[in-house]
Design an enzyme around this catalytic site. Structure first.
Site: not given
Ligand code: DGP
Length: 113
Positions: A30-31, A86, A99
């Protein structure tokens, strides 16, 4: 899905390090990590969220979780981890391509929401 960032990452249009790849799946970091280890498990095919995936392609949904089970140790998730996906507005889903977040590498907060 021309405009989808995860489609672009999955098809190589946006370069990204893959921590795992097979014909149906990628795993990236994750960024904006929310734990010491924070991965995103992403199917290459575009579905909006896990409910659409479950409805339209349950085999692919199962595949994602088989990959998680098989790769967790290689990813460093050796002492447990959290799985989050989510959905929609109330779920604060910002990228509308299913994702699965994997959070771990440290003791997480007991709070989830
Ligand atoms: P969500 O809120 O569940 O839709 O999470 C989307 C996550 O995707 C968020 O934690 C940040 C991450 N993200 C968004 N754009 C990129 C990107 O270009 N590269 C990577 N590695 N992660 C991204």
């Amino acid at each position: 899905m021309n405009d989808c960032i995860f489609c672009k990452i999955a098809n190589g249009e946006i370069p990204s390090k893959f921590y795992y790849e097979d014909e149906k799946t990628i795993i990236i970091r994750d960024i904006a990590p929310q734990a010491k280890l924070h991965y995103l498990v992403i199917p290459k095919e575009h579905y909006t969220d896990i409910t659409e995936l479950a409805d339209k392609n349950p085999d692919l949904l199962q595949h994602l979780f088989t990959v998680i089970a098989e790769k967790k140790e290689e990813l460093g998730l050796t002492n447990g981890f959290r799985v989050i996906t989510n959905i929609g507005e109330d779920g604060c889903q910002s990228v509308k391509h299913i994702h699965v977040h994997l959070l771990g590498g440290e003791k997480l907060s007991e709070k989830m929401g």
